[in-house]
Design a protein around this motif. Structure first.
Motif, short mmCIF file in Angstrom:
data_model
loop_
_atom_site.label_atom_id
_atom_site.label_comp_id
_atom_site.label_asym_id
_atom_site.label_seq_id
_atom_site.Cartn_x
_atom_site.Cartn_y
_atom_site.Cartn_z
N LYS A 228 45.13 26.93 30.01
CA LYS A 228 45.44 26.61 31.40
C LYS A 228 45.63 27.88 32.22
O LYS A 228 45.14 27.98 33.37
CB LYS A 228 46.70 25.75 31.46
N ARG A 231 42.25 29.47 32.84
CA ARG A 231 41.45 28.74 33.82
C ARG A 231 41.95 29.00 35.24
O ARG A 231 41.15 29.26 36.15
CB ARG A 231 41.49 27.24 33.52
N LYS A 232 43.25 28.97 35.46
CA LYS A 232 43.79 29.16 36.80
C LYS A 232 43.57 30.58 37.31
O LYS A 232 43.14 30.78 38.46
CB LYS A 232 45.29 28.83 36.80
N ARG A 233 43.83 31.56 36.49
CA ARG A 233 43.72 32.94 36.95
C ARG A 233 42.26 33.39 37.05
O ARG A 233 41.91 34.19 37.92
CB ARG A 233 44.52 33.85 36.03
N LEU A 235 39.86 31.40 37.90
CA LEU A 235 39.37 30.76 39.12
C LEU A 235 39.68 31.61 40.35
O LEU A 235 38.81 31.83 41.21
CB LEU A 235 40.01 29.37 39.26
N GLN A 236 40.91 32.12 40.45
CA GLN A 236 41.26 32.97 41.58
C GLN A 236 40.50 34.29 41.54
O GLN A 236 40.06 34.80 42.58
CB GLN A 236 42.77 33.24 41.58
N CYS A 291 38.51 23.58 42.65
CA CYS A 291 39.27 22.51 42.01
C CYS A 291 40.76 22.60 42.32
O CYS A 291 41.45 21.58 42.37
CB CYS A 291 39.04 22.55 40.50
N GLN A 292 41.29 23.79 42.56
CA GLN A 292 42.72 23.93 42.83
C GLN A 292 43.09 23.28 44.17
O GLN A 292 44.09 22.58 44.28
CB GLN A 292 43.08 25.42 42.85
N LYS A 295 42.66 19.47 44.02
CA LYS A 295 43.78 18.83 43.32
C LYS A 295 44.96 18.63 44.26
O LYS A 295 45.64 17.60 44.22
CB LYS A 295 44.18 19.70 42.12
#
Length: 343
Positions: A228, A231-233, A235-236, A291-292, A295
């Protein structure tokens, strides 16, 4: 529109059999710039409203992104005014100074965003970041603002001083360049130099952020948390990287076009106009259609669903996860209904 694009390019075939019909490059590029900039302006407004409405997006990097979108909106607007042809030289010069400042401000805020991303990744080695004190955030934002607004201001002051010291006989006409691009020496010293420094800092911040992501993700014990966080970092990191590559490419085409001539070599000039007109909508799609953000959209809409009662009054419907008494301020949820059995 004024004849600011002197060359002609073949566009469509002639059905009469006499060869290719020739259309003016001026009309084609003007149409591309106006239509592309109009779409970009709408997209930038939508992206700015999106980051203004949702509090989850108003972080330090989100606030810097809002300033970047606002500066890009004004840049697109000023450039469209110059495309139409400006008769007054003083007004054209004012537009040139404005675009000069705004374009450097966009690059400066992108530099701030990438640096803040690096600081955030370094200070938060866990999946859930710890909240920082308000005074620390305010101090950091003041420093970011001084850099992002101060560097373009110094550049514009330097450009004005250099232009005032230049002999009037060798000053170029700005109308062929849509009231943008000062004389070659002034442009290279006051715009290309600071822009290259900012892009170098952006590249360094992106690379160091990538190294930090690899190190912090490897520190996570739980596999789910590790995936997770990655994926989050990532993406940024990819989002800022795509914006940086787009803006760098547009400015490279502009630099080549200004150091050359639109009349002798129109390829870079055409590429710059197309890229400049479409960069707004591309950036808006990149920052809002990930996606962030989607969401946050779905979560906000699901929490604010409403139904209309028989008498026309609206009563909020809450999801099962929102039925906790601590998550609502409605008074009827603070009472026991039905009444509990006596002990």
């Amino acid at each position: 529109m004024e004849s600011i694009y002197p060359r002609r390019v073949p566009i469509v075939g002639n059905l009469t059999g006499t060869g290719w019909t020739v259309a003016s490059q001026e009309s084609i590029l003007s149409l591309i710039v106006v239509l592309g900039s109009s779409v970009s302006l709408v997209g930038l407004i939508f992206a700015f409203i999106t980051y203004s409405l949702f509090s989850d997006l108003r972080t330090m990097s989100g606030t810097a992104l809002m300033y970047l979108l606002a500066n890009m909106f004004l840049t697109q607007l000023f450039y469209v005014v110059g495309v139409g042809g400006v008769q007054e030289d003083s007004l054209c010069l004012c537009l040139a100074f404005g675009i000069h400042y705004l374009r450097l401000a966009v690059i400066s805020w992108l530099c701030v965003m990438t640096y803040d991303m690096l600081i955030t990744f370094r200070n938060n080695v866990n999946l859930n970041p710890r909240p920082e004190p308000v005074n620390v955030l305010v101090s950091r934002f003041v420093k970011y603002s001084l850099f992002a607004w101060g560097m373009p201001s110094l550049s514009v002051i330097s450009a004005s001083v250099m232009r005032a010291m230049t002999s009037r006989q060798i000053i170029d006409n700005l109308n062929p360049y849509n009231c943008w691009f000062f004389e070659t020496d002034i442009y290279n010293v006051t715009f290309v130099g600071p822009a290259l420094c900012c892009f170098a800092a952006i590249a360094v911040s992106l690379f160091r952020s990538w190294l930090t992501v690899r190190a912090t993700v490897g520190m996570q014990v739980d596999k789910k948390s590790r995936l997770k966080m990655h994926r989050k970092r990532t993406l940024q990191l990819h989002l800022y990287g795509k914006i940086a590559v787009l803006m760098f490419a547009v400015n490279v085409f502009g630099c080549v076009a200004r150091n050359g001539s639109p009349a002798s070599d129109p390829v870079a000039w055409i590429a710059y106009n197309v890229g400049h007109s479409l960069q707004g909508i591309l950036v808006a799609l990149a920052v809002t259609c990930n996606c962030q953000v989607l969401k946050i959209y779905t979560r906000s809409f699901s929490r604010r669903r409403r139904r209309v009662s028989r008498n026309g009054s609206e009563v909020a419907l809450f999801d099962k996860r929102d039925n906790d008494i601590s998550d609502t301020t409605y008074l009827h949820n603070l009472t026991w209904d039905p009444v509990p059995l006596p002990v």
